[in-house]
Scaffold this active site. Structure first.
Site, PDB file in Angstrom:
ATOM      1  N   GLU A  59       0.758  -1.169   0.014  1.00  0.00           N
ATOM      2  CA  GLU A  59      -0.308   0.182   0.166  1.00  0.00           C
ATOM      3  C   GLU A  59       0.966   1.241  -0.044  1.00  0.00           C
ATOM      4  OE1 GLU A  59      -2.509  -0.627  -0.679  1.00  0.00           O
ATOM      5  OE2 GLU A  59      -3.342  -2.195   0.577  1.00  0.00           O
ATOM      6  N   ASP A  62       3.134   2.019  -4.545  1.00  0.00           N
ATOM      7  CA  ASP A  62       2.746   1.553  -6.372  1.00  0.00           C
ATOM      8  C   ASP A  62       2.909   3.560  -6.959  1.00  0.00           C
ATOM      9  OD1 ASP A  62       0.770   3.137  -5.257  1.00  0.00           O
ATOM     10  OD2 ASP A  62      -0.529   2.521  -6.952  1.00  0.00           O
ATOM     11  N   SER A  93     -25.779   7.240 -15.594  1.00  0.00           N
ATOM     12  CA  SER A  93     -25.833   6.402 -14.553  1.00  0.00           C
ATOM     13  C   SER A  93     -26.455   5.196 -13.655  1.00  0.00           C
ATOM     14  CB  SER A  93     -24.685   6.820 -13.458  1.00  0.00           C
ATOM     15  OG  SER A  93     -24.801   5.783 -12.609  1.00  0.00           O
ATOM     16  N   LEU A 172     -12.856  -0.512  -2.330  1.00  0.00           N
ATOM     17  CA  LEU A 172     -11.950  -1.585  -3.161  1.00  0.00           C
ATOM     18  C   LEU A 172     -12.386  -1.356  -4.429  1.00  0.00           C
ATOM     19  CD1 LEU A 172     -14.791  -3.366  -1.120  1.00  0.00           C
ATOM     20  CD2 LEU A 172     -11.969  -4.196  -0.913  1.00  0.00           C
ATOM     21  N   SER A 174     -13.931   0.945  -6.265  1.00  0.00           N
ATOM     22  CA  SER A 174     -14.822   1.252  -7.483  1.00  0.00           C
ATOM     23  C   SER A 174     -14.574   2.206  -8.769  1.00  0.00           C
ATOM     24  CB  SER A 174     -16.209   2.013  -7.416  1.00  0.00           C
ATOM     25  OG  SER A 174     -15.515   3.354  -6.041  1.00  0.00           O
ATOM     26  N   ASP A 224      -4.781  -0.206  -9.194  1.00  0.00           N
ATOM     27  CA  ASP A 224      -6.418  -0.508  -8.837  1.00  0.00           C
ATOM     28  C   ASP A 224      -6.324  -0.988 -10.741  1.00  0.00           C
ATOM     29  OD1 ASP A 224      -5.443   0.915  -6.579  1.00  0.00           O
ATOM     30  OD2 ASP A 224      -7.012   2.420  -6.877  1.00  0.00           O
ATOM     31  N   TYR A 276      -3.947  12.139   0.442  1.00  0.00           N
ATOM     32  CA  TYR A 276      -3.132  10.721  -0.074  1.00  0.00           C
ATOM     33  C   TYR A 276      -1.760  11.734  -0.779  1.00  0.00           C
ATOM     34  CZ  TYR A 276      -2.319   7.570  -4.069  1.00  0.00           C
ATOM     35  OH  TYR A 276      -2.392   6.577  -4.821  1.00  0.00           O
TER      36      TYR A 276
HETATM   37  C1  GLA Z   1      -4.943   4.066  -3.725  1.00  0.00           C
HETATM   38  C2  GLA Z   1      -4.881   4.616  -5.184  1.00  0.00           C
HETATM   39  C3  GLA Z   1      -3.684   3.348  -5.234  1.00  0.00           C
HETATM   40  C4  GLA Z   1      -2.507   2.604  -4.336  1.00  0.00           C
HETATM   41  C5  GLA Z   1      -3.037   2.303  -2.922  1.00  0.00           C
HETATM   42  C6  GLA Z   1      -2.586   2.258  -1.900  1.00  0.00           C
HETATM   43  O1  GLA Z   1      -6.229   2.668  -3.900  1.00  0.00           O
HETATM   44  O2  GLA Z   1      -5.951   4.729  -5.980  1.00  0.00           O
HETATM   45  O3  GLA Z   1      -3.008   4.040  -6.350  1.00  0.00           O
HETATM   46  O4  GLA Z   1      -1.230   4.176  -4.665  1.00  0.00           O
HETATM   47  O5  GLA Z   1      -4.216   3.793  -2.875  1.00  0.00           O
HETATM   48  O6  GLA Z   1      -2.086   1.286  -2.174  1.00  0.00           O
END
Ligand code: GLA
Length: 454
Positions: A59, A62, A93, A172, A174, A224, A276
């Site tokens: 986590e 990436d 949608s 998850l 989406s 993701d 983030y």
């Molecule tokens: C989100 C981001 C990913 C990754 C995760 C943490 O899902 O979209 O790119 O950085 O957080 O692992």
């Protein structure tokens, strides 16, 4: 916050946990097809689906070139689509009726008019994909080569109708499921190719990343989208984010009587986007101090815990002798420690999953270490996530951790098949005792990547 359970507690002692049912993808696709026809007055050419993901380890690494261990789960977003010849992209949608996600911003644009900063709301993910495909096609993205097959001619347009079975905002993926189902539909409408190979899927994943990075404005790292487009049923992906190479790990916990339980904490996301980005900025600042392009480059090819510790020592030393740091020193050191230990844990789990009979108890212990690192060093957990992990562990899970970006969202736990109900009940009780919102429970199966359904 305590989630200690009495030894004698049984599931009957607790309120009944709420489970998210298995998605009936075919039935949803047929319904979506009908809705498309009602909305646009003609039948769609097809319906495409792409899944969300879970991630065992890796986590917040990436974007630093680290290794991630995702799998696609069985909850998908569906896109029904038909082509237009006027360069216009329209989208609607099935979630429009859901007030928590609906918005009334326009969902129509000329593809030529799409550029960063002009589209907001969920339509940004959709429109962004067509923009990203053209960018990858002409070699303007970070993808190593131009992939002309992804290019959409000026006259190309499409009508789209989407529907999600992925819990929205639950960590998850989406958003990636939406992007990837749109990407597969546009690619197929334009080329007639319903079975893109892995090289094309990798390029499509990049187009979806570009959509998210530039059109939506979320500085995410590609985990993701890769999982959604390149996973295989029954397997974990070992994803090397230096070059987005993947190794398939056929590791099925069911063979050992285990399963993946997800707990959607439903904790409200607060300040998540800015947080983030600041984590990513701190990782990049640490890389600058270490004078490496990405943090992955600070470690050897097959890193060990000692290598991770040595990088931290080097970081401290470089600051002592006057290296410049653009972010807060303490926070940057914590993010560096998370990144280094997390990258090592990914390699350790991948090594373990290469074996014919993996030691799942060992994997479980690493999941817990991963969660602790997300809590203490990356600092992206919230009390609900920590409580879900504690609750799972006190009820006998082999391991549990936050999945994805944190600040709310879900925990995944590795649990024995026969203990699933008892575990869910334990977490349910723990949440009630702490006054949290009622969580939702799902069992996740490593599932196939995005594909055409109808
Ligand atoms: C989100 C981001 C990913 C990754 C995760 C943490 O899902 O979209 O790119 O950085 O957080 O692992």
């Amino acid at each position: 916050m305590s989630c200690e359970l009495s030894e004698t507690a049984t599931p009957e002692d607790f309120a009944r946990p709420r489970w998210v049912g298995q998605p009936d993808v075919l039935e949803r696709a047929q319904r979506l097809s009908q809705k498309f026809e009602e909305a646009y007055g003609r039948a769609p050419v097809g319906v495409w689906a792409a899944p969300g993901r879970a991630n065992l380890m890796g986590e917040y690494v990436d974007f630093s070139g680290g290794m991630c261990l995702p799998f696609a789960h069985q909850y998908v977003t569906l896109t029904a689509a038909a082509p237009r010849e006027d360069g216009v992209l329209n989208a609607q949608s099935m979630q429009d009726a859901d007030e928590s996600v609906a918005d009334d911003r326009p969902r129509s644009t000329r593809i030529d008019d799409i550029e960063p900063g002009v589209i907001s709301g969920w339509f940004g993910y959709v429109a962004g994909v067509s923009w990203g495909m053209n960018r990858v096609a002409r070699g303007a993205s970070a993808h190593p080569v131009a992939v002309p097959e992804l290019g959409l001619p000026t006259s190309f347009g499409a009508d789209l109708m989407v529907d999600s079975t992925v819990p929205i905002g639950a960590g998850l993926a989406s958003s990636a499921a939406l992007e990837c189902s749109v990407a597969l539909s546009l690619f197929s409408l334009n080329t007639g190719n319903d079975h893109p190979n892995d090289a094309l899927r990798r390029a499509l994943a990049r187009a979806c990343m570009d959509a998210e990075n530039y059109i939506v404005g979320a500085n995410t790292g590609g985990l993701d989208q890769t999982a959604s487009l390149r996973s295989h049923a029954g397997e974990i992906l070992a994803l090397d984010c230096r070059d987005f190479d993947v190794v398939r790990l056929p590791a099925d916990p069911a063979l050992a009587g285990l399963t993946w339980l997800a707990i959607d904490t439903r904790a409200p996301h607060k300040l998540a986007d800015g947080q983030y980005s600041s984590r990513r900025a701190e990782c990049e600042a640490a890389a600058a101090v270490l004078d490496v392009p990405t943090l992955r480059d600070a470690l050897p090819e097959h890193p060990t815990p000692d290598d991770a510790a040595a990088v931290l020592d080097r970081f401290d030393h470089l600051l002592e002798v006057g290296a410049e740091l653009t972010e807060d020193r303490e926070n940057t050191r914590l993010r560096l420690r998370h990144s280094m230990t997390e990258m090592v844990r990914s390699v350790q789990i991948a090594d373990e999953l290469h074996s014919d009979s993996p030691d799942w108890a060992f994997v479980g212990r690493l999941l817990v270490e991963g969660h602790e690192s997300m809590r203490d060093d990356c600092e992206v957990t919230v009390p609900e996530l920590d409580a879900a992990v504690d609750g799972c562990l006190s009820a006998g899970a082999l391991g549990a951790k936050v999945v994805g970006g944190g600040f709310g969202g879900s925990v995944i736990a590795l649990v024995s098949l026969e203990s699933v109900d008892r575990l869910a009940a334990a977490v349910q009780l723990c949440f009630a005792q702490n006054g949290f919102r009622e969580p939702l429970f799902l069992t996740l199966q490593p599932s196939e990547a995005g594909r055409r359904i109808l």
